[in-house]
Structure formats: C-alpha cells, structure tokens
Design a protein around this motif. Structure first.
Motif, PDB file in Angstrom:
ATOM      1  N   VAL A  61       0.873  -1.162   0.000  1.00 59.49           N
ATOM      2  CA  VAL A  61       0.000   0.000   0.000  1.00 59.49           C
ATOM      3  C   VAL A  61       0.917   1.220   0.000  1.00 59.49           C
ATOM      4  O   VAL A  61       1.663   1.444   0.952  1.00 59.49           O
ATOM      5  CB  VAL A  61      -0.934   0.024   1.225  1.00 59.49           C
ATOM      6  CG1 VAL A  61      -1.759   1.310   1.241  1.00 59.49           C
ATOM      7  CG2 VAL A  61      -1.839  -1.199   1.226  1.00 59.49           C
ATOM      8  N   ALA A  62       0.908   1.963  -1.097  1.00 56.98           N
ATOM      9  CA  ALA A  62       1.777   3.124  -1.272  1.00 56.98           C
ATOM     10  C   ALA A  62       0.985   4.377  -0.928  1.00 56.98           C
ATOM     11  O   ALA A  62      -0.010   4.680  -1.588  1.00 56.98           O
ATOM     12  CB  ALA A  62       2.300   3.201  -2.703  1.00 56.98           C
ATOM     13  N   VAL A  63       1.429   5.099   0.088  1.00 56.94           N
ATOM     14  CA  VAL A  63       0.711   6.271   0.584  1.00 56.94           C
ATOM     15  C   VAL A  63       1.540   7.517   0.281  1.00 56.94           C
ATOM     16  O   VAL A  63       2.694   7.620   0.713  1.00 56.94           O
ATOM     17  CB  VAL A  63       0.464   6.165   2.103  1.00 56.94           C
ATOM     18  CG1 VAL A  63      -0.394   7.332   2.585  1.00 56.94           C
ATOM     19  CG2 VAL A  63      -0.173   4.835   2.461  1.00 56.94           C
ATOM     20  N   GLU A  64       0.961   8.447  -0.471  1.00 58.28           N
ATOM     21  CA  GLU A  64       1.686   9.653  -0.886  1.00 58.28           C
ATOM     22  C   GLU A  64       0.710  10.818  -0.990  1.00 58.28           C
ATOM     23  O   GLU A  64      -0.271  10.738  -1.736  1.00 58.28           O
ATOM     24  CB  GLU A  64       2.374   9.409  -2.232  1.00 58.28           C
ATOM     25  CG  GLU A  64       3.035  10.622  -2.830  1.00 58.28           C
ATOM     26  CD  GLU A  64       4.022  11.304  -1.900  1.00 58.28           C
ATOM     27  OE1 GLU A  64       3.872  12.519  -1.687  1.00 58.28           O
ATOM     28  OE2 GLU A  64       4.931  10.608  -1.385  1.00 58.28           O
ATOM     29  N   PRO A  65       0.953  11.922  -0.264  1.00 56.37           N
ATOM     30  CA  PRO A  65       0.004  13.045  -0.303  1.00 56.37           C
ATOM     31  C   PRO A  65       0.154  13.983  -1.496  1.00 56.37           C
ATOM     32  O   PRO A  65      -0.796  14.686  -1.845  1.00 56.37           O
ATOM     33  CB  PRO A  65       0.303  13.788   1.004  1.00 56.37           C
ATOM     34  CG  PRO A  65       1.753  13.509   1.273  1.00 56.37           C
ATOM     35  CD  PRO A  65       1.976  12.100   0.769  1.00 56.37           C
ATOM     36  N   GLN A  66       1.342  14.035  -2.122  1.00 56.46           N
ATOM     37  CA  GLN A  66       1.562  14.994  -3.196  1.00 56.46           C
ATOM     38  C   GLN A  66       0.898  14.502  -4.487  1.00 56.46           C
ATOM     39  O   GLN A  66       1.163  13.392  -4.948  1.00 56.46           O
ATOM     40  CB  GLN A  66       3.047  15.212  -3.430  1.00 56.46           C
ATOM     41  CG  GLN A  66       3.759  15.834  -2.230  1.00 56.46           C
ATOM     42  CD  GLN A  66       5.228  16.026  -2.466  1.00 56.46           C
ATOM     43  OE1 GLN A  66       5.642  16.873  -3.269  1.00 56.46           O
ATOM     44  NE2 GLN A  66       6.044  15.251  -1.775  1.00 56.46           N
ATOM     45  N   GLU A  72      -1.583  -0.997  -4.043  1.00 54.12           N
ATOM     46  CA  GLU A  72      -2.681  -0.059  -3.826  1.00 54.12           C
ATOM     47  C   GLU A  72      -2.082   1.323  -3.594  1.00 54.12           C
ATOM     48  O   GLU A  72      -1.174   1.471  -2.769  1.00 54.12           O
ATOM     49  CB  GLU A  72      -3.526  -0.455  -2.608  1.00 54.12           C
ATOM     50  CG  GLU A  72      -4.221  -1.786  -2.732  1.00 54.12           C
ATOM     51  CD  GLU A  72      -5.462  -1.712  -3.610  1.00 54.12           C
ATOM     52  OE1 GLU A  72      -5.851  -0.603  -4.031  1.00 54.12           O
ATOM     53  OE2 GLU A  72      -6.046  -2.783  -3.859  1.00 54.12           O
ATOM     54  N   ILE A  73      -2.552   2.308  -4.333  1.00 51.85           N
ATOM     55  CA  ILE A  73      -2.012   3.669  -4.226  1.00 51.85           C
ATOM     56  C   ILE A  73      -3.052   4.542  -3.543  1.00 51.85           C
ATOM     57  O   ILE A  73      -4.200   4.634  -4.003  1.00 51.85           O
ATOM     58  CB  ILE A  73      -1.637   4.214  -5.607  1.00 51.85           C
ATOM     59  CG1 ILE A  73      -0.548   3.338  -6.240  1.00 51.85           C
ATOM     60  CG2 ILE A  73      -1.158   5.671  -5.500  1.00 51.85           C
ATOM     61  CD1 ILE A  73      -0.395   3.525  -7.728  1.00 51.85           C
ATOM     62  N   VAL A  74      -2.669   5.156  -2.445  1.00 51.53           N
ATOM     63  CA  VAL A  74      -3.566   5.998  -1.656  1.00 51.53           C
ATOM     64  C   VAL A  74      -2.975   7.403  -1.609  1.00 51.53           C
ATOM     65  O   VAL A  74      -1.888   7.602  -1.057  1.00 51.53           O
ATOM     66  CB  VAL A  74      -3.737   5.454  -0.228  1.00 51.53           C
ATOM     67  CG1 VAL A  74      -4.638   6.377   0.591  1.00 51.53           C
ATOM     68  CG2 VAL A  74      -4.282   4.033  -0.252  1.00 51.53           C
ATOM     69  N   ARG A  75      -3.680   8.350  -2.219  1.00 53.00           N
ATOM     70  CA  ARG A  75      -3.221   9.737  -2.126  1.00 53.00           C
ATOM     71  C   ARG A  75      -3.753  10.336  -0.825  1.00 53.00           C
ATOM     72  O   ARG A  75      -4.921  10.695  -0.706  1.00 53.00           O
ATOM     73  CB  ARG A  75      -3.686  10.572  -3.315  1.00 53.00           C
ATOM     74  CG  ARG A  75      -2.938  11.916  -3.318  1.00 53.00           C
ATOM     75  CD  ARG A  75      -3.646  13.044  -3.990  1.00 53.00           C
ATOM     76  NE  ARG A  75      -3.093  14.292  -3.474  1.00 53.00           N
ATOM     77  CZ  ARG A  75      -3.767  15.411  -3.307  1.00 53.00           C
ATOM     78  NH1 ARG A  75      -5.046  15.479  -3.649  1.00 53.00           N
ATOM     79  NH2 ARG A  75      -3.199  16.480  -2.802  1.00 53.00           N
ATOM     80  N   ALA A  76      -2.895  10.392   0.175  1.00 50.77           N
ATOM     81  CA  ALA A  76      -3.290  10.892   1.488  1.00 50.77           C
ATOM     82  C   ALA A  76      -2.048  11.172   2.307  1.00 50.77           C
ATOM     83  O   ALA A  76      -0.971  10.622   2.059  1.00 50.77           O
ATOM     84  CB  ALA A  76      -4.169   9.877   2.219  1.00 50.77           C
ATOM     85  N   ALA A  77      -2.224  12.041   3.297  1.00 47.47           N
ATOM     86  CA  ALA A  77      -1.265  12.173   4.385  1.00 47.47           C
ATOM     87  C   ALA A  77      -1.754  11.303   5.530  1.00 47.47           C
ATOM     88  O   ALA A  77      -2.929  10.939   5.594  1.00 47.47           O
ATOM     89  CB  ALA A  77      -1.172  13.632   4.824  1.00 47.47           C
TER      90      ALA A  77
END
Length: 250
Positions: free
Chosen positions: A68-73, A91-96
């Motif tokens: 699960v890759a979490v990245e806010p930018q 799984e890519i999650v755009r979040a902080a």
C-alpha cells in the motif's frame, strides 16, 4: 499565468530529478532489494508511507510483498499510478497520515519534492542547517488525512510499515494502535527532536529493539539497541549524516 507555468515547470523538474535519482539508478534499486530481502517475505503486506516515486514500492514488489503506497503529493501520486497502477499487488492511496482523519496542508518543496512536509518545525529546523542551504518550501498543497489504523482496517494488518515523512513521523505513529512486526521511521539531523519523539512513540507501542541505517547506504550503522541507546544516537545525529532510518522490532 507566467508564474503558474514557471511553478509547474519547477515542480515537474523536481519530480524528474527524483525519478533520475531513485528510479533510474539500477545500482540503487539492486542495493535496496538486497537490504530489504532479509526483512520481507513473499506475500507480506507492507505500507510505504511517504512513497515518493516508489523506489521502496518497486523493491518490495520484487521481493514478493504486496504494497500500500501512501503519498500526499498529487504529482507524485500521479507518477505512482503511471508506474504501478496496473499492478494488482499495489494499492495507491493519495493521502497524508496522522493521528486522526481529516485534511492536511503540505509544505511543498517543488524543486526537491522528497523533502516536502507537514511539519512546520521541520521547515524551521532546516532553515540554515548544514546541508540544507538553498532549500525552499515554496508551495502548499491540501490532501486528505487518514491513519495507519484506518489503512489496516481497509487493507489488512501489515507485516512491515515504512514511514518517511520529514519530521511528521511521531504524528503518523499516533494513528497506530496495533504495531506490526517490523517498523521503520526516518530521522533527520535538521529535526532531531522529531526523531526522538517518534522513537518514544515506537517504544510506547511496545517496540524494544532498534537499529539504525544512515542515508541511502542500505547498510546497518548499528546492531540492535535498546531505546535509551538509540535515543542517544538520534539526539546526537551528526549534521554530516543528514538522515537515516530507525528500524524497530518488538
């Protein structure tokens, strides 16, 4: 309009720089896989918090882990989707991430997006610090905020969590109640107090063994230490070290 176009060019040039350093360097990729291979088994679930351009994602997938890759930018999340969006194991999650769900305002370094941060203390500490000359957090970006617990409820409990969020690590750990078997968090010389706070939070979660790797050496600087010894190391991290990762086991 010209300023907006200039800013966009600067931002995408920063992304291209990150790709060149972290994704196009085959030696870096091979070294990272070797370093992680004793810690990750095929089928493990890993959370990559602060995934950036996904060098850890690629290494973990090569070792057979699900990620699960979490990245806010937004730009970096877009790059992650281009590189890994067709991979059912990612799984890519755009979040902080933080202590509670909500929204977050990110301080963005467009020329060097790897050091974008949610921590005002990190930005203040980096100002004038050795090795940080010329760095500028010249934009802001809003992102949704969630927690490690919420991700575990959604995707399952991870075997490994890696956190690299430039001085915001303790706040990410505040959103974790069930510690995984292996955890790592970044420490930065320009924000030693944030590293100590993350270490204290990890200790409160039940971790008792700690090991340090400096920079992108993909090598151990220490053997397994107790919390007191690692606290002394983190608090005294020399400016020349710049950054490192503390690995934690129960």
């Amino acid at each position: 309009m010209s300023r907006d176009l200039s800013g966009e060019f600067r931002a995408w040039a920063g992304v291209a720089r990150s790709l060149r350093i972290y994704r196009l360097d085959r030696a870096h990729a091979a070294s990272l896989r070797r370093f992680l291979s004793p810690m990750v088994r095929p089928g493990d679930l890993a959370f990559d918090v602060g995934a950036h351009v996904g060098d850890r994602v690629a290494a973990l997938r090569a070792l057979g882990a699900r990620v699960v890759a979490v990245e806010p930018q937004a730009r970096l999340a877009r790059v992650l989707r281009l590189l890994h969006g067709r991979d059912a194991g990612v799984e890519i999650v755009r979040a902080a991430l933080g202590a509670a769900e909500g929204a977050a305002v990110l301080r963005v370094n467009r020329a060097n997006p790897t050091v974008s941060t949610l921590s005002e203390g990190f930005v203040a500490g980096a100002a004038g610090a050795p090795g940080w000359e010329g760095q500028s957090w010249d934009a802001e970006e809003t992102a949704p905020m969630t927690t490690l617990d919420a991700l575990a409820a959604r995707f399952g409990p991870p075997a490994f969590v890696k956190i690299d969020v430039e001085g915001h690590e303790a706040e990410v750990l505040a959103g974790l109640s069930a510690p995984p078997p292996l955890l790592s968090f970044e420490v930065v010389a320009a924000a030693r107090a944030a590293g100590v706070a993350a270490l204290e939070r990890a200790q409160a979660l039940g971790y008792g063994g700690f090991r340090l790797s400096l920079g992108e050496s993909h090598a151990w600087e220490t053997d397994w230490l107790d919390a007191a010894a690692m606290r002394d190391l983190v608090a005294g991290l020399p400016d020349a070290a710049n950054s490192g990762d503390v690995y934690c086991r129960p």
